[in-house]
Design an enzyme around this catalytic site. Structure first.
Site, PDB file in Angstrom:
ATOM      1  N   SER A  32       0.800  -1.221   0.000  1.00 20.33           N
ATOM      2  CA  SER A  32       0.000   0.000   0.000  1.00 20.33           C
ATOM      3  C   SER A  32       0.833   1.271   0.000  1.00 20.33           C
ATOM      4  O   SER A  32       0.368   2.297  -0.458  1.00 20.33           O
ATOM      5  CB  SER A  32      -0.983  -0.007   1.168  1.00 20.33           C
ATOM      6  N   HIS A  66      -5.523  -3.243  -2.863  1.00 20.50           N
ATOM      7  CA  HIS A  66      -5.226  -2.284  -3.948  1.00 20.50           C
ATOM      8  C   HIS A  66      -5.234  -2.907  -5.336  1.00 20.50           C
ATOM      9  O   HIS A  66      -4.982  -2.211  -6.316  1.00 20.50           O
ATOM     10  CB  HIS A  66      -3.877  -1.612  -3.689  1.00 20.50           C
ATOM     11  N   LYS A  75     -11.992   0.812  -1.855  1.00 19.91           N
ATOM     12  CA  LYS A  75     -10.964   1.438  -2.698  1.00 19.91           C
ATOM     13  C   LYS A  75     -11.494   1.470  -4.130  1.00 19.91           C
ATOM     14  O   LYS A  75     -12.380   2.260  -4.422  1.00 19.91           O
ATOM     15  CB  LYS A  75      -9.640   0.718  -2.480  1.00 19.91           C
TER      16      LYS A  75
HETATM   17  C1  LIG Z   1      -6.857  -0.208   3.103  1.00 22.04           C
HETATM   18  C2  LIG Z   1      -6.245  -1.515   3.415  1.00 22.04           C
HETATM   19  C3  LIG Z   1      -6.844  -2.390   4.317  1.00 22.04           C
HETATM   20  C4  LIG Z   1      -8.019  -2.002   5.146  1.00 22.04           C
HETATM   21  O1  LIG Z   1      -9.184  -1.976   4.395  1.00 22.04           O
HETATM   22  P1  LIG Z   1     -10.397  -1.074   4.904  1.00 22.04           P
HETATM   23  O2  LIG Z   1     -11.559  -1.590   4.161  1.00 22.04           O
HETATM   24  O3  LIG Z   1     -10.032   0.329   4.561  1.00 22.04           O
HETATM   25  O4  LIG Z   1     -10.497  -1.290   6.379  1.00 22.04           O
HETATM   26  C5  LIG Z   1      -6.293  -3.642   4.483  1.00 22.04           C
HETATM   27  N1  LIG Z   1      -5.186  -4.006   3.811  1.00 22.04           N
HETATM   28  C6  LIG Z   1      -4.561  -3.176   2.957  1.00 22.04           C
HETATM   29  C7  LIG Z   1      -3.341  -3.636   2.235  1.00 22.04           C
HETATM   30  C8  LIG Z   1      -5.069  -1.895   2.744  1.00 22.04           C
HETATM   31  O5  LIG Z   1      -4.437  -1.052   1.930  1.00 22.04           O
END
Ligand SMILES: *Cc1c(COP(=O)(O)O)cnc(C)c1O
Length: 385
Positions: free
Chosen positions: A178, A206, A239
């Site tokens: 991320s 992502h 996302k």
């Molecule tokens: C954003 C993210 C999460 C958390 O997801 P949410 O739905 O925002 O709680 C978990 N793992 C990774 C790699 C992320 O980038």
């Protein structure tokens, strides 16, 4: 006294350039943000396909609210499991090619639920050093032994697996990292999982919606079939999918086990049915979203080419996450502030989110950006360099 300790801890965060601040957006998520009445081009969100404020999703959410109300009213195992959730789970399973999927309220909660349901005391988790915070927390919560390997280093991972005498082994990795934007070596991870009889849990927060044929995610990108019984695929829905929530896709047995044991599934209110309705529309747009993904790739190339000969190093990222490595916390903040003054909003990412000495600007691109918006960011960064 604890009060004084907190105040001095906050003061030292400020002194080290590590104090976080919220900025309030006065407009919906999109390439044009408004903060304190000022318009800004935002390169901050994970809304990679530009779906968060898409009229089709908005309409599906409104129709969902009219049909189903706003709240689910209870946890999934009591009475909060409604037809839109069931339909969405079936679609997510089919879309990712797994026998079954289970919805969670957020990705953070999905990770906290999965790992302790699969491993505990006497077991071992093998985790990439750059894994997301939610995966680190999940390992702690599980009480399994934590073994961390150098980022993306399959040889290091294999040495740890070979030495381990743990009862159960679980390999845990982001698919797209991320804060770096690079991809985990998924085929190699799966091969090691098979060879050392380990579980493999992949967090594709992502990659889902962005990578692979029709946006099916990182496994599809690498051509990995889902058949492996040892594989769990976690995708998030806040996302690229533009709403909120997450899901785990796996074999029937694994999903049934999570339903019995994942505490963050069991002891929380079912997510809103209107979100499930919006996500059904989102999946349609993801599936038919080749033009959006092609535009996003073009913007990524445009940004990388534009910054290739500045003095800052670009990380080797093929994705929409494009970190510009600055190093020093204060300098990263200073550059982010200078961009902000010019109406360009790029977050400065500092420790503990990234390792010490690797503060960076994290540019995230969206299919909703125009080439002109990316060109203005490139021009400003060239100028500041
Ligand atoms: C954003 C993210 C999460 C958390 O997801 P949410 O739905 O925002 O709680 C978990 N793992 C990774 C790699 C992320 O980038």
């Amino acid at each position: 006294m604890i009060w004084d300790e907190l105040e001095s801890a906050l003061d030292s965060l400020e002194a080290d350039g590590l104090k976080r601040h919220q900025r309030t957006l006065e407009a919906p998520c999109g390439p044009l943000a408004v903060v304190d009445g000022r318009p800004l081009i935002s390169f901050c969100s994970n809304d990679y396909l530009g779906l968060a404020n898409d009229p089709v999703l908005v309409e599906a959410a409104c129709a969902g609210a009219r049909a189903w109300g706003v709240g689910s009213g209870a946890s999934h195992l009591v009475s909060g499991h409604q037809s839109p959730h069931v339909a969405l789970e079936a679609r997510l399973a089919a879309f990712t090619g797994f026998p079954r999927a289970l919805l969670f309220s957020t990705g953070y909660m999905a990770n906290l639920g999965i790992v302790p349901a699969l491993v505990g005391r006497g077991d071992a988790v093998f985790a990439d050093k750059l894994n997301h915070a939610s995966l680190l927390d999940a390992v702690q919560l599980s009480r399994a032994e934590s073994q961390r390997y150098a980022h993306g280093d399959l040889a290091a991972l294999e040495r740890l697996l070979a030495k381990s005498s743990a009862k159960r082994k679980l390999i845990l990795s982001d698919a797209v990292f991320s804060m770096d934007g690079d991809l985990a070596p998924l085929p190699g991870l799966l091969e090691l999982a098979q060879r050392y009889d380990a579980w493999l849990v992949i967090d594709d927060a992502h990659g889902f919606g962005v990578l692979g044929d029709e946006g099916r995610g990182s496994l599809a990108h690498f051509g990995i079939g889902s058949a492996a019984q040892r594989l769990l695929y976690m995708g998030t829905l806040g996302k690229a999918a533009g709403a909120s929530g997450a899901f785990v896709a796996a074999s029937q047995t694994v999903i049934e086990w999570l339903l019995q044991r994942a505490r963050t599934y069991i002891f929380t209110t079912g997510s809103s049915p209107l979100i499930a309705c919006a996500l059904a529309a989102s999946l349609d747009l993801i599936e038919s979203g080749d033009a959006r993904r092609a535009h996003l790739s073009e913007l990524t190339v445009q940004l990388r080419d534009g910054l290739a000969d500045t003095r800052w190093q670009l990380l080797p990222s093929p994705t929409a996450i494009q970190p510009v490595l600055i190093g020093d916390n204060h300098e990263a903040l200073r550059i982010a502030n200078a961009l902000y003054e010019r109406g360009l909003w790029v977050p400065a990412i500092r420790p503990p989110t990234v390792p010490r000495g690797t503060a960076r600007l994290r540019v995230s691109l969206s299919a909703a950006h125009s080439a002109a918006q990316v060109a203005s960011l490139v021009a400003a960064l060239q100028d500041l360099a």
